[in-house]
Design a protein around this motif. Structure first.
Motif, PDB file in Angstrom:
ATOM      1  N   THR A   8       0.679  -1.513   0.338  1.00 15.91           N
ATOM      2  CA  THR A   8      -0.203   0.013  -0.072  1.00 15.91           C
ATOM      3  C   THR A   8       0.742   1.620   0.696  1.00 15.91           C
ATOM      4  OG1 THR A   8      -0.557  -0.044   1.957  1.00 15.91           O
ATOM      5  CG2 THR A   8      -2.359  -1.321   0.972  1.00 15.91           C
ATOM      6  N   PHE A   9       0.067   2.183  -0.523  1.00 19.62           N
ATOM      7  CA  PHE A   9       0.594   3.663  -0.463  1.00 19.62           C
ATOM      8  C   PHE A   9       1.402   3.912   1.451  1.00 19.62           C
ATOM      9  CE2 PHE A   9       0.669   8.205   0.873  1.00 19.62           C
ATOM     10  CZ  PHE A   9       1.802   8.667   0.414  1.00 19.62           C
ATOM     11  N   LEU A  10       1.499   3.714   2.197  1.00 20.31           N
ATOM     12  CA  LEU A  10       1.192   3.957   3.558  1.00 20.31           C
ATOM     13  C   LEU A  10       3.178   2.821   3.385  1.00 20.31           C
ATOM     14  CD1 LEU A  10      -1.509   3.423   6.338  1.00 20.31           C
ATOM     15  CD2 LEU A  10       0.222   5.562   5.249  1.00 20.31           C
ATOM     16  N   ASP A  11       2.471   1.530   3.578  1.00 24.89           N
ATOM     17  CA  ASP A  11       4.225   0.572   2.945  1.00 24.89           C
ATOM     18  C   ASP A  11       5.661   1.610   1.901  1.00 24.89           C
ATOM     19  OD1 ASP A  11       3.379  -1.420   4.911  1.00 24.89           O
ATOM     20  OD2 ASP A  11       1.438  -2.292   2.163  1.00 24.89           O
ATOM     21  N   PHE A  12       4.787   1.915   1.082  1.00 21.99           N
ATOM     22  CA  PHE A  12       5.808   2.757   0.449  1.00 21.99           C
ATOM     23  C   PHE A  12       6.396   4.365   1.235  1.00 21.99           C
ATOM     24  CE2 PHE A  12       6.645   6.032  -2.511  1.00 21.99           C
ATOM     25  CZ  PHE A  12       7.080   6.027  -3.288  1.00 21.99           C
ATOM     26  N   LEU A  13       5.114   4.709   1.656  1.00 27.35           N
ATOM     27  CA  LEU A  13       5.910   6.115   2.824  1.00 27.35           C
ATOM     28  C   LEU A  13       6.966   5.555   4.014  1.00 27.35           C
ATOM     29  CD1 LEU A  13       5.552   8.591   3.390  1.00 27.35           C
ATOM     30  CD2 LEU A  13       3.660   8.209   4.655  1.00 27.35           C
ATOM     31  N   ASP A  14       6.253   4.475   4.757  1.00 29.15           N
ATOM     32  CA  ASP A  14       7.172   4.204   5.280  1.00 29.15           C
ATOM     33  C   ASP A  14       8.580   3.174   5.175  1.00 29.15           C
ATOM     34  OD1 ASP A  14       8.294   2.715   8.652  1.00 29.15           O
ATOM     35  OD2 ASP A  14       7.141   0.618   7.703  1.00 29.15           O
ATOM     36  N   ILE A  15       8.600   2.763   4.408  1.00 27.67           N
ATOM     37  CA  ILE A  15      10.031   2.530   3.636  1.00 27.67           C
ATOM     38  C   ILE A  15      10.483   3.474   3.093  1.00 27.67           C
ATOM     39  CG2 ILE A  15      10.968   1.795   1.604  1.00 27.67           C
ATOM     40  CD1 ILE A  15       9.045  -0.747   1.672  1.00 27.67           C
ATOM     41  N   THR A  16      10.093   4.417   2.667  1.00 26.23           N
ATOM     42  CA  THR A  16      10.598   5.657   1.547  1.00 26.23           C
ATOM     43  C   THR A  16      11.044   6.684   3.439  1.00 26.23           C
ATOM     44  OG1 THR A  16       9.492   6.086   0.470  1.00 26.23           O
ATOM     45  CG2 THR A  16      10.516   8.261   0.976  1.00 26.23           C
ATOM     46  N   LEU A  17      10.542   6.984   4.294  1.00 26.54           N
ATOM     47  CA  LEU A  17      10.990   7.478   5.875  1.00 26.54           C
ATOM     48  C   LEU A  17      12.525   7.181   6.094  1.00 26.54           C
ATOM     49  CD1 LEU A  17       7.569   8.574   7.282  1.00 26.54           C
ATOM     50  CD2 LEU A  17       8.963  10.130   5.935  1.00 26.54           C
ATOM     51  N   VAL A  18      11.970   5.846   6.351  1.00 29.88           N
ATOM     52  CA  VAL A  18      13.625   4.949   7.101  1.00 29.88           C
ATOM     53  C   VAL A  18      14.248   4.803   6.437  1.00 29.88           C
ATOM     54  CG1 VAL A  18      13.973   1.898   7.245  1.00 29.88           C
ATOM     55  CG2 VAL A  18      11.952   3.044   7.921  1.00 29.88           C
ATOM     56  N   GLY A  19      14.465   4.799   5.132  1.00 27.16           N
ATOM     57  CA  GLY A  19      15.200   5.280   3.542  1.00 27.16           C
ATOM     58  C   GLY A  19      15.665   6.819   4.130  1.00 27.16           C
ATOM     59  N   VAL A  20      15.676   7.386   3.735  1.00 27.80           N
ATOM     60  CA  VAL A  20      16.178   8.920   4.565  1.00 27.80           C
ATOM     61  C   VAL A  20      16.570   8.906   6.038  1.00 27.80           C
ATOM     62  CG1 VAL A  20      14.560  11.497   5.027  1.00 27.80           C
ATOM     63  CG2 VAL A  20      14.221  10.348   2.971  1.00 27.80           C
ATOM     64  N   LEU A  21      16.233   8.340   7.012  1.00 28.78           N
ATOM     65  CA  LEU A  21      16.310   8.601   8.285  1.00 28.78           C
ATOM     66  C   LEU A  21      17.630   7.586   9.042  1.00 28.78           C
ATOM     67  CD1 LEU A  21      16.203   9.082  11.248  1.00 28.78           C
ATOM     68  CD2 LEU A  21      15.108   6.549  11.566  1.00 28.78           C
ATOM     69  N   ILE A  35      30.830   4.262  12.400  1.00 22.58           N
ATOM     70  CA  ILE A  35      29.679   4.025  10.902  1.00 22.58           C
ATOM     71  C   ILE A  35      30.063   2.613  10.793  1.00 22.58           C
ATOM     72  CG2 ILE A  35      32.217   4.509   8.995  1.00 22.58           C
ATOM     73  CD1 ILE A  35      27.675   4.997   8.344  1.00 22.58           C
ATOM     74  N   ASN A  36      30.989   1.687  10.650  1.00 23.03           N
ATOM     75  CA  ASN A  36      31.415   0.419  10.601  1.00 23.03           C
ATOM     76  C   ASN A  36      30.772  -0.327  11.651  1.00 23.03           C
ATOM     77  OD1 ASN A  36      33.318   0.828   8.830  1.00 23.03           O
ATOM     78  ND2 ASN A  36      34.940   0.593  10.263  1.00 23.03           N
ATOM     79  N   ILE A  37      29.999  -0.421  12.666  1.00 25.64           N
ATOM     80  CA  ILE A  37      29.249  -0.764  13.450  1.00 25.64           C
ATOM     81  C   ILE A  37      27.269  -0.525  13.033  1.00 25.64           C
ATOM     82  CG2 ILE A  37      28.091  -0.879  15.893  1.00 25.64           C
ATOM     83  CD1 ILE A  37      31.054   0.436  16.615  1.00 25.64           C
ATOM     84  N   PHE A  38      27.439   0.594  12.654  1.00 28.66           N
ATOM     85  CA  PHE A  38      26.127   1.360  12.672  1.00 28.66           C
ATOM     86  C   PHE A  38      25.612   0.427  10.813  1.00 28.66           C
ATOM     87  CE2 PHE A  38      23.693   3.661   9.553  1.00 28.66           C
ATOM     88  CZ  PHE A  38      22.052   3.432  10.347  1.00 28.66           C
ATOM     89  N   ILE A  39      26.644   0.004  10.115  1.00 29.04           N
ATOM     90  CA  ILE A  39      26.165  -0.471   9.054  1.00 29.04           C
ATOM     91  C   ILE A  39      26.040  -1.961   9.390  1.00 29.04           C
ATOM     92  CG2 ILE A  39      27.446  -1.589   6.826  1.00 29.04           C
ATOM     93  CD1 ILE A  39      28.680   1.330   6.753  1.00 29.04           C
ATOM     94  N   GLY A  40      26.485  -2.795   9.982  1.00 30.19           N
ATOM     95  CA  GLY A  40      27.294  -4.429  10.814  1.00 30.19           C
ATOM     96  C   GLY A  40      25.442  -4.237  11.374  1.00 30.19           C
ATOM     97  N   ILE A  41      25.293  -3.532  12.661  1.00 30.85           N
ATOM     98  CA  ILE A  41      23.824  -3.238  13.015  1.00 30.85           C
ATOM     99  C   ILE A  41      22.417  -3.273  11.992  1.00 30.85           C
ATOM    100  CG2 ILE A  41      22.385  -2.460  14.836  1.00 30.85           C
ATOM    101  CD1 ILE A  41      24.932  -1.941  16.002  1.00 30.85           C
ATOM    102  N   SER A  42      22.403  -2.658  11.045  1.00 29.59           N
ATOM    103  CA  SER A  42      21.903  -2.465   9.728  1.00 29.59           C
ATOM    104  C   SER A  42      21.447  -3.661   9.048  1.00 29.59           C
ATOM    105  CB  SER A  42      21.990  -1.759   9.016  1.00 29.59           C
ATOM    106  OG  SER A  42      22.509   0.070   9.988  1.00 29.59           O
ATOM    107  N   ILE A  43      22.606  -4.613   8.917  1.00 32.34           N
ATOM    108  CA  ILE A  43      22.548  -5.430   7.990  1.00 32.34           C
ATOM    109  C   ILE A  43      21.728  -7.081   9.091  1.00 32.34           C
ATOM    110  CG2 ILE A  43      24.213  -7.439   6.867  1.00 32.34           C
ATOM    111  CD1 ILE A  43      25.740  -5.552   5.984  1.00 32.34           C
ATOM    112  N   VAL A  44      21.808  -7.063   9.950  1.00 29.03           N
ATOM    113  CA  VAL A  44      21.372  -7.737  10.300  1.00 29.03           C
ATOM    114  C   VAL A  44      19.686  -7.231  10.933  1.00 29.03           C
ATOM    115  CG1 VAL A  44      21.378  -8.428  13.403  1.00 29.03           C
ATOM    116  CG2 VAL A  44      24.009  -8.464  11.721  1.00 29.03           C
ATOM    117  N   PHE A  45      20.131  -6.576  11.172  1.00 28.84           N
ATOM    118  CA  PHE A  45      18.163  -5.578  11.224  1.00 28.84           C
ATOM    119  C   PHE A  45      17.566  -6.430  10.029  1.00 28.84           C
ATOM    120  CE2 PHE A  45      14.330  -2.903  11.284  1.00 28.84           C
ATOM    121  CZ  PHE A  45      14.042  -2.947  12.394  1.00 28.84           C
TER     122      PHE A  45
END
Length: 257
Positions: A8-21, A35-45
């Motif tokens: 849905t549009f809300l799913d798209f908005l959700d993904i967009t906001l997360v991407g911007v964040l 930054i390396n730790i942040f990238i690692g945590i993001s990949i696990v999530f």
């Protein structure tokens, strides 16, 4: 299966906001060890969310434990960055004429590098020879409005004579720090927060204040010792002594760019 592909549009908005964040968090942490730790945590999530969507229950449950612990780990690892962000939010005067968005300077991807670094360093060298104490703060992305209010406001373009006159021993403005933003001296006689670090006895309140403000924001400080005449560059709570003019100019310009 239909529930999985329902978009849905809300799913798209959700993904967009997360991407911007994530993008702006990356810009905030870029150039730091975190930054390396942040990238690692993001990949696990990300893997955890994929396993959830594919209903891989065993792997998902294992990753859920890691993600749950990761939230606490992030609070510990990213404590300095979170402190800067919350301090900036707390110091932003939302009700003032300046918009709240303007206060979020850390979202900028570029830093104004038009500061007259040569004049600043030249003035510091002159004050170093006469053992005139000085503390100059160059504002970068994080707003320093919360400390500017503790000093005297000024609106003068950076040049050697005015910097020397500000820190002249008999000047009423020589106590405290001078803040520079986009090549404009915006405040003088500013009282900065002090660091709790244990420093060598040869460093006084001027250096402790410089470390304190750079621990809380991404600004750059240049301190001239009144006792020894030594010039120090302080960034991210760490300081380095300089004797070579060209080295100091190049490093400051590199930080600003």
């Amino acid at each position: 299966m239909l529930d999985f592909i329902d978009f849905t549009f809300l799913d798209f908005l959700d993904i967009t906001l997360v991407g911007v964040l994530l993008y702006y968090v990356y810009k905030l942490l870029k150039g730091t060890v975190a930054i390396n730790i942040f990238i690692g945590i993001s990949i696990v999530f990300l893997i955890y969310k994929i396993t959830q969507a594919l209903k891989m229950e065993m792997l998902s449950s294992i990753l859920e434990v890691l993600v749950g612990g990761g939230a606490i780990a992030m609070l510990i690892i990213f404590h300095p960055e979170l402190r800067k962000f919350l301090l900036m939010l707390g110091s932003a005067n939302i009700g003032s004429k300046r918009s709240f968005i303007k206060q979020l300077k850390f979202l900028k991807t570029e830093i104004n590098s038009e500061v007259d670094v040569d004049s600043i360093v030249a003035a510091c060298l002159k004050m170093s020879k006469s053992k005139t104490g000085a503390l100059i703060v160059i504002e970068r992305n994080n707003s320093l409005d919360f400390v500017k209010e503790r000093g005297d406001f000024m609106n003068a373009e950076v040049n050697i004579p005015i910097l020397e006159s500000i820190f002249y021993k008999n000047s009423p403005l020589h106590d405290g720090a001078t803040i520079i933003n986009e090549n404009i001296i915006v405040a003088t006689r500013v009282v900065l927060p002090l660091s709790d670090k244990t420093l060598p006895s040869r460093f006084g309140l001027r250096h402790r204040a410089a470390i304190g403000i750079t621990e809380r924001t991404d600004c750059i400080c240049i301190a001239v010792s009144e006792e020894t005449g030594k010039i120090s560059l302080i960034k991210d709570g760490e300081f380095e002594l300089f004797n070579d003019k060209d080295d100091l100019i190049d490093i400051i310009k590199a930080h600003l760019n």
